[in-house]
Design a protein around this motif. Sequence first.
Motif, PDB file in Angstrom:
ATOM      1  N   ARG A  11       0.853  -1.183   0.000  1.00  0.00           N
ATOM      2  CA  ARG A  11       0.000   0.000   0.000  1.00  0.00           C
ATOM      3  C   ARG A  11       0.885   1.228   0.000  1.00  0.00           C
ATOM      4  N   LEU A  12       0.297   2.363  -0.326  1.00  0.00           N
ATOM      5  CA  LEU A  12       1.026   3.620  -0.265  1.00  0.00           C
ATOM      6  C   LEU A  12       0.831   4.273   1.090  1.00  0.00           C
ATOM      7  N   TRP A  13       1.911   4.796   1.630  1.00  0.00           N
ATOM      8  CA  TRP A  13       1.918   5.453   2.936  1.00  0.00           C
ATOM      9  C   TRP A  13       2.533   6.829   2.768  1.00  0.00           C
ATOM     10  N   HIS A  14       1.899   7.854   3.338  1.00  0.00           N
ATOM     11  CA  HIS A  14       2.468   9.198   3.300  1.00  0.00           C
ATOM     12  C   HIS A  14       3.354   9.363   4.533  1.00  0.00           C
ATOM     13  N   ILE A  15       4.602   9.720   4.293  1.00  0.00           N
ATOM     14  CA  ILE A  15       5.597   9.824   5.351  1.00  0.00           C
ATOM     15  C   ILE A  15       5.956  11.295   5.558  1.00  0.00           C
ATOM     16  N   THR A  16       5.989  11.705   6.816  1.00  0.00           N
ATOM     17  CA  THR A  16       6.545  13.004   7.185  1.00  0.00           C
ATOM     18  C   THR A  16       7.617  12.727   8.231  1.00  0.00           C
ATOM     19  N   LEU A  17       8.857  13.017   7.879  1.00  0.00           N
ATOM     20  CA  LEU A  17      10.000  12.771   8.753  1.00  0.00           C
ATOM     21  C   LEU A  17      10.567  14.120   9.184  1.00  0.00           C
ATOM     22  N   SER A  18      10.662  14.345  10.499  1.00  0.00           N
ATOM     23  CA  SER A  18      11.209  15.588  11.038  1.00  0.00           C
ATOM     24  C   SER A  18      12.543  15.305  11.710  1.00  0.00           C
ATOM     25  N   VAL A  19      13.535  16.134  11.409  1.00  0.00           N
ATOM     26  CA  VAL A  19      14.868  15.992  11.984  1.00  0.00           C
ATOM     27  C   VAL A  19      15.319  17.340  12.530  1.00  0.00           C
ATOM     28  N   SER A  20      16.183  17.303  13.543  1.00  0.00           N
ATOM     29  CA  SER A  20      16.739  18.557  14.055  1.00  0.00           C
ATOM     30  C   SER A  20      18.046  18.287  14.770  1.00  0.00           C
ATOM     31  N   GLY A  21      18.777  19.381  15.011  1.00  0.00           N
ATOM     32  CA  GLY A  21      20.054  19.265  15.693  1.00  0.00           C
ATOM     33  C   GLY A  21      20.759  20.599  15.715  1.00  0.00           C
ATOM     34  N   ALA A  22      22.072  20.541  15.864  1.00  0.00           N
ATOM     35  CA  ALA A  22      22.889  21.753  15.926  1.00  0.00           C
ATOM     36  C   ALA A  22      22.785  22.529  14.614  1.00  0.00           C
ATOM     37  N   GLU A  23      22.921  23.842  14.730  1.00  0.00           N
ATOM     38  CA  GLU A  23      22.815  24.694  13.549  1.00  0.00           C
ATOM     39  C   GLU A  23      23.882  24.335  12.524  1.00  0.00           C
ATOM     40  N   ALA A  24      23.478  24.439  11.250  1.00  0.00           N
ATOM     41  CA  ALA A  24      24.382  24.196  10.128  1.00  0.00           C
ATOM     42  C   ALA A  24      24.120  25.299   9.101  1.00  0.00           C
ATOM     43  N   PRO A  25      25.097  25.616   8.279  1.00  0.00           N
ATOM     44  CA  PRO A  25      24.888  26.649   7.266  1.00  0.00           C
ATOM     45  C   PRO A  25      23.742  26.267   6.319  1.00  0.00           C
ATOM     46  N   LEU A  26      22.857  27.224   6.043  1.00  0.00           N
ATOM     47  CA  LEU A  26      21.689  26.961   5.204  1.00  0.00           C
ATOM     48  C   LEU A  26      22.070  26.419   3.830  1.00  0.00           C
ATOM     49  N   THR A  27      23.148  26.920   3.252  1.00  0.00           N
ATOM     50  CA  THR A  27      23.541  26.443   1.925  1.00  0.00           C
ATOM     51  C   THR A  27      23.921  24.965   1.964  1.00  0.00           C
ATOM     52  N   ALA A  69      24.810  11.742   1.113  1.00  0.00           N
ATOM     53  CA  ALA A  69      24.249  13.058   0.819  1.00  0.00           C
ATOM     54  C   ALA A  69      24.884  14.152   1.666  1.00  0.00           C
ATOM     55  N   LYS A  70      25.794  13.768   2.574  1.00  0.00           N
ATOM     56  CA  LYS A  70      26.440  14.711   3.501  1.00  0.00           C
ATOM     57  C   LYS A  70      25.393  15.503   4.288  1.00  0.00           C
ATOM     58  N   LEU A  71      24.431  14.746   4.852  1.00  0.00           N
ATOM     59  CA  LEU A  71      23.380  15.355   5.663  1.00  0.00           C
ATOM     60  C   LEU A  71      23.940  15.807   7.000  1.00  0.00           C
ATOM     61  N   PRO A  72      23.351  16.835   7.601  1.00  0.00           N
ATOM     62  CA  PRO A  72      23.807  17.246   8.933  1.00  0.00           C
ATOM     63  C   PRO A  72      23.630  16.097   9.935  1.00  0.00           C
ATOM     64  N   PRO A  73      24.420  16.084  11.012  1.00  0.00           N
ATOM     65  CA  PRO A  73      24.323  15.000  11.994  1.00  0.00           C
ATOM     66  C   PRO A  73      23.135  15.202  12.942  1.00  0.00           C
ATOM     67  N   TRP A  74      21.969  15.396  12.368  1.00  0.00           N
ATOM     68  CA  TRP A  74      20.763  15.639  13.137  1.00  0.00           C
ATOM     69  C   TRP A  74      20.091  14.329  13.479  1.00  0.00           C
ATOM     70  N   GLU A  75      19.230  14.384  14.481  1.00  0.00           N
ATOM     71  CA  GLU A  75      18.487  13.185  14.868  1.00  0.00           C
ATOM     72  C   GLU A  75      17.034  13.311  14.417  1.00  0.00           C
ATOM     73  N   ILE A  76      16.409  12.168  14.256  1.00  0.00           N
ATOM     74  CA  ILE A  76      14.990  12.141  13.914  1.00  0.00           C
ATOM     75  C   ILE A  76      14.207  12.493  15.171  1.00  0.00           C
TER      76      ILE A  76
END
Length: 164
Positions: A54-70, A125-132
């Motif tokens: 089945r199809l599931w709509h996913i919303t994943l929120s992550v946060s952590g220490a500030e990182a440059p917006l670019t 993808a060199k994502l920030p070291p944020w947690e879910i």
Amino acid sequence: MRRGRPGSPPRGTAERTLTSVGTGEDSGRPDEPDTERDGAAQPAPEAGRRELSRLWHITLSVSGAEAPLTEVRRALEQLAHDHPFLLTSRYANDHAEIRYWEEARDLHDAAAVALRLWGEHRSTAKLPPWEIVGLEVIDRETYHQRLAEGYGPPPASPVGVHPF
């Protein structure tokens, strides 16, 4: 658990394989009994039916220490390239929200795949070291019902990576 292709796991593993694509009606040979991924025989589904994805709509929120917006934007764009089913990402310098559709047999599998997304793509993808910090998984019917009733997330438009 690990994410992989349908079928038996490699030798020496007893873990369940997660897939993000449906197995469909013709995934197994008709002359073979249904088996779980660990090789244990399972009772045949009701009236010979297989459980479809089945199809599931996913919303994943992550946060952590500030990182440059670019850097955050570039990383989310790379994630969207690596995982082409992403609908939209919103970001700030200390948090982000990723929304997409996942195809899975049940909520458990969809949630497990979603919870692994950030970690599996962190280095490539060199994502920030944020947690879910949040996860919402709803089926397609519930998603559309929420929209029809005027609450819930608006449709993911425009598609892409955008600041909050």
